[in-house]
Enzyme design. Structure first.
Site, PDB file in Angstrom:
ATOM      1  N   ASN A 149      42.098  68.584  16.845  1.00  0.00           N
ATOM      2  CA  ASN A 149      41.654  67.800  15.689  1.00  0.00           C
ATOM      3  C   ASN A 149      40.292  68.227  15.171  1.00  0.00           C
ATOM      4  O   ASN A 149      39.978  68.052  14.002  1.00  0.00           O
ATOM      5  CB  ASN A 149      41.627  66.306  16.026  1.00  0.00           C
ATOM      6  CG  ASN A 149      41.064  66.010  17.383  1.00  0.00           C
ATOM      7  OD1 ASN A 149      41.523  66.536  18.387  1.00  0.00           O
ATOM      8  ND2 ASN A 149      40.062  65.170  17.434  1.00  0.00           N
ATOM      9  N   CYS A 324      36.165  60.312  15.501  1.00  0.00           N
ATOM     10  CA  CYS A 324      35.901  59.335  16.556  1.00  0.00           C
ATOM     11  C   CYS A 324      34.539  59.539  17.186  1.00  0.00           C
ATOM     12  O   CYS A 324      34.045  58.673  17.884  1.00  0.00           O
ATOM     13  CB  CYS A 324      36.996  59.414  17.607  1.00  0.00           C
ATOM     14  SG  CYS A 324      38.617  59.474  16.879  1.00  0.00           S
TER      15      CYS A 324
HETATM   16  N1  PLP Z   1      45.852  62.911  18.587  1.00  0.00           N
HETATM   17  C1  PLP Z   1      45.121  63.670  17.763  1.00  0.00           C
HETATM   18  C2  PLP Z   1      45.080  65.147  17.981  1.00  0.00           C
HETATM   19  C3  PLP Z   1      44.400  63.081  16.722  1.00  0.00           C
HETATM   20  O1  PLP Z   1      43.673  63.833  15.909  1.00  0.00           O
HETATM   21  C4  PLP Z   1      44.474  61.677  16.552  1.00  0.00           C
HETATM   22  C5  PLP Z   1      43.685  61.018  15.493  1.00  0.00           C
HETATM   23  O2  PLP Z   1      42.696  61.530  15.025  1.00  0.00           O
HETATM   24  C6  PLP Z   1      45.263  60.935  17.434  1.00  0.00           C
HETATM   25  C7  PLP Z   1      45.937  61.574  18.440  1.00  0.00           C
HETATM   26  C8  PLP Z   1      45.391  59.455  17.301  1.00  0.00           C
HETATM   27  O3  PLP Z   1      46.192  59.126  16.208  1.00  0.00           O
HETATM   28  P1  PLP Z   1      46.110  57.663  15.554  1.00  0.00           P
HETATM   29  O4  PLP Z   1      44.842  57.603  14.797  1.00  0.00           O
HETATM   30  O5  PLP Z   1      47.306  57.565  14.685  1.00  0.00           O
HETATM   31  O6  PLP Z   1      46.147  56.707  16.691  1.00  0.00           O
END
Ligand code: PLP
Length: 393
Positions: A149, A324
């Site tokens: 991400n 985050c």
């Molecule tokens: N996994 C990855 C790689 C992400 O980038 C994110 C969110 O940024 C998530 C999981 C979590 O997704 P959600 O925001 O729909 O809970």
């Protein structure tokens, strides 16, 4: 406003909104009801399941279970499999997973599981021999993301799946949240057992996700209650959101917008690296090994937080590291795992493009960014180090 924060979340596409709208107004039945309105809702949910299955290349739509978000899908995949297999307590994952996997695995380590954390190199890549060495007979689950991400670095899940299959009885879970809708995926051809996605990363609304559960793999229900989702996740289905996710998957199947996004990202990245002496790319430079929409660039010896705020004042939305981590002053765990020096990690900005960005927006960003960075460079206490970079450039 110029929105370059599409890895955090995306705008709901007009086509997605149009598909959802009747289910917020005229079609308000419960898909579990036997009457005509209920049947209409159920048909819509099943159509969305087919649309999601088609984008993922799933063998069968029944392999798709709707959830509320990517985090839920990840938690259910890992937590559920461990619950089902109480004698196997070994997990393998990577140092650069999203919190939805990383924090869950840290928690599981505290409550008696053993976690092997695979390291990445300076480019954000894994050494697959580490995985081979880590696999054991009691390994329950291997969880590896498809696309990071923060950096957009892609992990070779095809190869990883084969290694997992050949060397263990573990199930292979892939966090595909950042990849779905950005690169082609064909789960039929991969040794992937569980695969998480999230609607709001691909122009569907927030509040809907899915977990692909390969036929033959069983998980205990995530929510116990009614028979929704074949008893795998109880609770009345969020039909408008599910319809939106289906429509978004259909929209994402068109490769044209991805090519444009890739070109715009390339232009942005090339120009920043060419014109700003303290700019440094985070993640592998080979673009075939990264998402087409992401550029994570460190502006050494200045604070990324300050760049972000000044860009914000100019109407441009970006992130420092992952969404985050914004608001905290710690370098992100992903950049730390890549051994990005502190003075660069602190100055990291993630530009993540989407289907609505235009050439003009990229040129506008390139017009203001160098000025912002040079203002901050002038205020930086690292005068000597910056001089060296400027002379080298
Ligand atoms: N996994 C990855 C790689 C992400 O980038 C994110 C969110 O940024 C998530 C999981 C979590 O997704 P959600 O925001 O729909 O809970």
């Amino acid at each position: 406003m110029i929105y370059l924060d599409n890895n955090a979340t995306t705008r709901v596409a007009p086509e997605v909104f149009a598909a959802m709208q009747p289910f917020l107004t005229d079609y308000y039945g419960n898909p579990a009801s036997a009457h005509a309105l209920g049947r209409r809702m159920k048909t819509a949910v099943e159509q969305a399941r087919e649309q999601v299955a088609a984008l993922l290349g799933a063998a069968d739509p029944t392999e798709i279970v709707f959830t509320s978000c990517g985090s839920e899908s990840d938690n259910w995949a890992i937590g559920g499999f461990l619950e089902q297999n109480p004698t196997r307590r070994h997990i393998i994952t990577t140092r650069v997973e999203h919190e939805a996997v990383r924090n869950l695995c840290e928690h599981l380590a505290e409550v008696g599981c053993e976690v092997t954390w695979l390291e990445v190199d300076g480019q954000g890549e894994l050494d697959l021999d580490d995985l081979r060495r880590a696999l054991r007979r009691d390994t329950a689950i291997v969880s590896v993301m498809l696309a990071n991400n923060e950096t957009g670095v892609l992990f070779p899940i095809e190869e990883i799946g084969k290694i997992v299959r050949e060397n263990s009885d573990a199930v292979f879970h892939v966090d595909g949240v950042q990849a779905v809708g950005k690169i082609p995926i064909n789960l039929k051809e991969l040794e992937v057992d569980l695969f998480a996605l999230s609607g709001h990363k691909l122009h569907a609304p927030q509040g809907v996700g899915a977990l692909y559960v390969r036929n033959g793999v069983t998980l205990p229900p995530f929510i116990i209650g009614g028979a929704q989702e074949h008893g795998r996740r109880a609770g009345t289905s969020a039909v408008p959101n599910i319809v939106g996710l289906g429509a978004a998957c259909e929209l994402a199947a068109n490769p044209e917008s991805h090519e444009l996004i890739g070109r715009l990202r390339g232009r942005l990245e090339d120009e920043i690296l060419r014109t700003i002496p303290n700019a440094l790319l985070n993640g592998i430079s080979d673009r075939a090994k990264r998402l087409p929409n992401t550029a994570n660039i460190s502006f050494q010896y200045v604070e990324g937080e300050n760049i972000m705020m000044l860009l914000d004042e100019a109407g441009i939305c970006v992130s420092t590291g992952s969404a985050c981590h914004s608001g905290t002053h710690q370098a992100s765990p992903t950049l730390r795992a890549m051994n990005v020096p502190y003075t660069a990690a602190q100055g990291s900005i993630r530009f993540s493009l989407g289907r609505y960005n235009t050439t003009e927006e990229i040129e506008q960003t390139l017009g203001v960014l160098p000025g912002i960075v040079s203002r901050l460079v002038e205020m930086s206490p690292y005068e000597k180090e910056l001089k060296v970079l400027q002379n080298a450039g």
